[in-house]
Design a protein around this motif. Structure first.
Motif, mmCIF file in Angstrom:
data_model
loop_
_atom_site.group_PDB
_atom_site.id
_atom_site.type_symbol
_atom_site.label_atom_id
_atom_site.label_comp_id
_atom_site.label_asym_id
_atom_site.label_seq_id
_atom_site.Cartn_x
_atom_site.Cartn_y
_atom_site.Cartn_z
ATOM 1 N N LEU A 93 -9.714 -5.105 5.853
ATOM 2 C CA LEU A 93 -9.229 -4.795 4.509
ATOM 3 C C LEU A 93 -9.569 -3.345 4.178
ATOM 4 C CD1 LEU A 93 -10.466 -7.961 2.574
ATOM 5 C CD2 LEU A 93 -8.157 -7.513 3.415
ATOM 6 N N ALA A 94 -8.673 -2.694 3.442
ATOM 7 C CA ALA A 94 -8.989 -1.372 2.904
ATOM 8 C C ALA A 94 -9.765 -1.602 1.614
ATOM 9 C CB ALA A 94 -7.718 -0.566 2.651
ATOM 10 N N ASP A 95 -11.079 -1.370 1.672
ATOM 11 C CA ASP A 95 -11.961 -1.768 0.573
ATOM 12 C C ASP A 95 -11.646 -1.094 -0.754
ATOM 13 O OD1 ASP A 95 -13.497 -3.645 1.789
ATOM 14 O OD2 ASP A 95 -14.899 -2.187 2.639
ATOM 15 N N ASN A 96 -11.024 0.082 -0.675
ATOM 16 C CA ASN A 96 -10.785 0.831 -1.906
ATOM 17 C C ASN A 96 -9.505 0.406 -2.614
ATOM 18 O OD1 ASN A 96 -9.372 1.772 0.300
ATOM 19 N ND2 ASN A 96 -9.188 3.844 -0.482
ATOM 20 N N LEU A 97 -8.727 -0.479 -1.990
ATOM 21 C CA LEU A 97 -7.467 -0.906 -2.612
ATOM 22 C C LEU A 97 -7.617 -2.309 -3.185
ATOM 23 C CD1 LEU A 97 -4.887 0.334 0.044
ATOM 24 C CD2 LEU A 97 -5.823 1.543 -1.920
ATOM 25 N N LEU A 105 -0.130 -4.434 2.785
ATOM 26 C CA LEU A 105 -0.345 -3.169 3.492
ATOM 27 C C LEU A 105 0.552 -3.089 4.731
ATOM 28 C CD1 LEU A 105 -1.932 -0.584 3.392
ATOM 29 C CD2 LEU A 105 -3.729 -1.655 4.717
ATOM 30 N N SER A 144 -13.545 -4.197 -2.511
ATOM 31 C CA SER A 144 -14.981 -4.021 -2.238
ATOM 32 C C SER A 144 -15.825 -4.711 -3.299
ATOM 33 C CB SER A 144 -15.336 -2.532 -2.178
ATOM 34 O OG SER A 144 -15.071 -1.917 -3.416
ATOM 35 N N PHE B 296 -4.344 6.430 1.205
ATOM 36 C CA PHE B 296 -5.545 5.827 0.630
ATOM 37 C C PHE B 296 -6.056 4.671 1.497
ATOM 38 C CE2 PHE B 296 -4.222 8.376 -2.864
ATOM 39 C CZ PHE B 296 -5.404 8.727 -3.483
ATOM 40 N N ALA B 297 -5.142 3.891 2.062
ATOM 41 C CA ALA B 297 -5.572 2.791 2.931
ATOM 42 C C ALA B 297 -6.310 3.330 4.153
ATOM 43 C CB ALA B 297 -4.367 1.964 3.362
ATOM 44 N N GLY B 299 -7.854 6.161 4.381
ATOM 45 C CA GLY B 299 -9.137 6.691 3.958
ATOM 46 C C GLY B 299 -10.153 5.590 3.713
ATOM 47 N N GLY B 300 -9.694 4.463 3.186
ATOM 48 C CA GLY B 300 -10.597 3.359 2.878
ATOM 49 C C GLY B 300 -11.076 2.648 4.129
ATOM 50 N N ASN B 301 -10.185 2.450 5.077
ATOM 51 C CA ASN B 301 -10.540 1.759 6.325
ATOM 52 C C ASN B 301 -9.500 2.082 7.409
ATOM 53 O OD1 ASN B 301 -11.152 0.008 8.384
ATOM 54 N ND2 ASN B 301 -11.496 -1.753 7.058
ATOM 55 N N GLY B 367 -11.200 7.663 0.923
ATOM 56 C CA GLY B 367 -10.699 6.545 0.143
ATOM 57 C C GLY B 367 -10.543 6.788 -1.342
ATOM 58 N N PHE B 368 -11.265 7.764 -1.882
ATOM 59 C CA PHE B 368 -11.197 7.993 -3.321
ATOM 60 C C PHE B 368 -10.824 9.430 -3.643
ATOM 61 C CE2 PHE B 368 -14.022 4.377 -2.854
ATOM 62 C CZ PHE B 368 -13.463 3.489 -3.771
ATOM 63 N N ALA B 420 -20.828 1.825 -10.666
ATOM 64 C CA ALA B 420 -19.562 1.109 -10.850
ATOM 65 C C ALA B 420 -19.337 0.114 -9.718
ATOM 66 C CB ALA B 420 -18.408 2.105 -10.931
ATOM 67 N N GLY B 421 -20.216 0.148 -8.704
ATOM 68 C CA GLY B 421 -20.110 -0.801 -7.595
ATOM 69 C C GLY B 421 -18.932 -0.539 -6.681
ATOM 70 N N LEU B 422 -18.542 0.746 -6.557
ATOM 71 C CA LEU B 422 -17.397 1.048 -5.696
ATOM 72 C C LEU B 422 -17.856 1.435 -4.293
ATOM 73 C CD1 LEU B 422 -15.255 3.065 -8.214
ATOM 74 C CD2 LEU B 422 -14.911 0.742 -7.461
#
Lengths: 252, 422
Positions: A93-97, A105, A144, B296-297, B299-301, B367-368, B420-422
């Motif tokens: 999973l892309a944790d930020n989405l 996705l 996340s 973004f995906a 970057g996140g994973n 990711g951000f 914020a738990g991000l």
């Protein structure tokens, strides 16, 4: 069942990383409406074998037949084209989405102008989640922030949503509590009844004995053997995993 | 923050970090205004500030995508110099011979050439990073040296001047502005467009039966946007063009200077309009296109993106191509503003751009990041520097302050994210 064409047939698959033969000439198959368990120690090669089917790795050799026809799987997109869906142990999973973005996705729903339609994806995500996991309510936060079970539901929803014919589940219950494990078990039964073929990779022999029709055991990259669940005991399977010995009563 | 206030901002849909940045910016402005005795928050200073910010801010929007995918681009400053020199040489040394001196098409050909060149160089760097798997830090560190050297080579170090008069308008000088009525029109149009988009989004969500923000919240957000945009237009329209320049403008148009002196004002500068357009396009790209979603995906994973069938290598090429094209647009603004292209153009800009993106909330861990954050980041950095220069802080002390602020801003961001738990 043997008269049917197998849904998946992997013949003589092999792949090596450096000098290490991770999968050494292994053949397995899977029929519609069947659950085949893949067992073995860590590093036995089960995940690697299955990643050649899901397109994450490209095999050094061997052939994959889908519905009896030779399939060319070079990347995850090809695998999805053959209606093969995978639930990875890491969940991928892309944790930020958010949940919807993860579910779709690579296959986003688009507006007529070709832009990503987040609202439509959220609506679809709400629909499938109400079926799979009615407790799931967090649709706009990054995944996340979700619990292990909720993240698992997102990964499962992603595999189920796109009408998979072949489902690969890599340790689907490793991070789950008893209640969520039960949920996954019910889902497996339901999908099986719908005629999907499922490869289930697991450490947990009880899980596997309960859910699977057949079990293939691997050790050190080689296939020890494939047996019908009703023909063997837990101890037979343990013997195969630990000693790499096939039970005397061979049916496969 | 109390619970009440938190839920108030939550229903507005404004996140804490955006609020913090706006607060920091306002605090900076008020502080400098007090210290300078009211010279900071003036139409004239804010006009200059917005023009000075434009070039770095344009690049910062591209740097967001680069940083979000866990890459970095150290080459943008040098690349800006190289593209600026190439565009300068083209419009001064080559195009007059081809299409005739002062021809209307010179600025268009120059801009198209620059943006194409930037995209090609960017995609080459992206290809080396994505396909040959050389780390972005190394590739663009190489680019940093290569393009600065190449910039010198274009004219053996000679400054190229004067640039095409129409081209120079893109830098936002006395005449490079929208003028009074167009500025008002842009302000009103932008406000209406924002309200329309808010309305459409609300309608779509209601059609799906989702919860929507309370109506007052939508109106407040729309109102804030309107006040800021129209307010900016009004402020820029309150900056009169100096008498001598105004006289020249009247003479060029063959008009008599009216009795009682000129009433001409600057209005919104063209580079700011360019930045606005880029900001809208980039935001749209980030939020509403597959490309943005994949950025973004990835970057996140990165593994998850790959397993979802995203071609992350090609994605890297596209991201760096975009960065190159935006660098070219920044080169247009920067060289047009100077009226010449020299070898020093864009020197140290890579650091300003990265700082802007990072202060704006782009996490180097990937990711951000947001486009509006990066632009605000650029504005904060530029405000800090202009303000310190105005107050008379020594140059060495200026860089010390900027450096400390950069580290502090990122630390605050990390703490915020953890909470914020991000």
């Amino acid at each position: 069942m043997e008269n049917q064409t197998p849904l998946v047939e992997m013949r003589d698959m092999h792949i090596a990383f450096g000098g290490n033969k991770a999968v050494d000439h292994v053949s397995i198959d899977l029929y519609p409406g069947e659950v085949v368990g893949l067992l073995g120690h860590n590093g036995a090669g089960k995940s690697t074998l299955i990643k050649m089917l899901s397109g994450a790795y490209k095999a050094d050799g061997g052939e994959i037949l889908i519905n009896g026809e030779l399939a060319e799987i070079n990347n995850p997109r090809d695998a999805r084209g053959y209606k093969i869906e995978t639930i990875y142990q890491t969940l991928a999973l892309a944790d930020n989405l958010d949940a919807g973005s993860n579910l779709f996705l690579g296959r986003e729903l688009l507006t007529p102008f070709g832009f990503v339609d987040d609202d439509a994806m959220e609506a679809e995500t709400r629909k499938i989640m109400s079926r799979l996991n009615p407790n799931f309510q967090t649709f706009s936060a990054p995944v996340s922030t979700l619990s292990g079970g909720q993240r698992q539901s997102v990964a499962i929803a992603r595999a189920v949503y796109f009408n998979a014919k072949i489902l690969i589940m890599d340790e689907p219950t490793a991070a789950l509590g008893p209640q969520e494990t039960q949920m996954v078990a019910e889902l497996v039964q339901k999908l099986k009844a719908e005629g999907l073929g499922i490869f289930l990779i697991s450490h947990d022999i009880h899980d596997v004995m309960e859910l699977c029709d057949r079990i293939s055991v691997m050790k050190n990259g080689k296939l020890v053997g494939t047996v019908r669940v009703e023909d063997v005991t837990d101890d037979d399977i343990l013997g195969m995993i630990i000693l790499g010995k096939k039970p005397m009563k061979n049916t496969s | 923050m109390t619970k009440d206030k938190q839920s108030y901002f939550a229903s507005l849909g404004i996140d804490g970090r955006l609020l913090g940045m706006i607060g920091a910016l306002v605090a900076l402005w008020v502080m400098f205004d007090l210290i300078t005795g009211g010279r900071f928050i003036t139409p004239r200073n804010l006009f200059n500030l917005s023009v000075q910010t434009a070039s770095v801010a344009v690049m910062a929007t591209g740097m967001v995508f680069v940083i979000v995918t866990r890459n970095i681009d150290l080459s943008v400053g040098s690349l800006l110099g190289f593209i600026g020199m190439m565009m300068g040489a083209l419009q001064v040394h080559f195009l007059p011979d081809l299409v005739g001196g002062g021809h209307w098409s010179i600025w268009i050909i120059t801009c198209l050439f620059g943006v194409t060149l930037g995209a090609i160089i960017g995609s080459f760097q992206g290809w080396v990073i994505g396909y040959l798997a050389v780390p972005a830090f190394i590739v663009t560190l190489g680019g940093f040296l290569v393009w600065r050297g190449a910039a010198w080579w274009v004219t053996s170090g000679q400054t190229v001047a004067p640039l095409d008069p129409v081209f120079k308008l893109l830098g936002g000088g006395v005449e490079g502005t929208l003028g009074e009525s167009l500025s008002w029109a842009l302000g009103v149009f932008a406000t209406l467009a924002a309200l329309w988009l808010l309305y459409l989004s609300r309608k779509r969500k209601l059609a799906h039966g989702f919860l929507v923000k309370p109506f007052w919240a939508e109106l407040t957000v729309g109102g804030i946007i309107g006040v800021v945009v129209v307010g900016y237009a009004a402020f820029m329209n309150a900056y009169p063009i100096p008498a001598r320049a105004a006289k020249r403008i009247y003479e060029n148009k063959g008009l008599e200077l009216p009795d009682g002196g000129s009433t001409l004002v600057y209005g919104i500068a063209i580079p700011v309009v360019i930045l606005l357009i880029i900001a809208i396009i980039m935001t749209f790209m980030a939020k509403r296109t597959r490309f943005g979603r994949y950025v973004f995906a990835t970057g996140g994973n990165p593994d998850a993106a790959e397993l979802s069938g995203i071609n992350t290598r090609m994605l890297t090429v596209k991201i760096f191509a975009l960065m190159g094209a935006l660098t070219a647009i920044a080169a247009i603004i920067a060289s047009a503003r100077l009226g010449s292209a020299d070898n020093n153009l864009g020197n140290l800009d890579e650091l300003r751009v990265i700082a802007a993106a990072v202060i704006g909330g782009s996490a180097l861990s990937g990711g951000f990041g947001t486009i509006h954050g990066a632009i605000l980041g650029a504005l904060i950095m530029q405000s800090l520097q202009s303000g310190m220069a105005m107050v008379g802080v020594d140059a060495p002390l200026q860089s010390i302050v900027v450096g400390v602020v950069l580290v502090l801003a990122v630390y605050v961001d990390i703490v915020y994210r953890r909470r914020a738990g991000l």
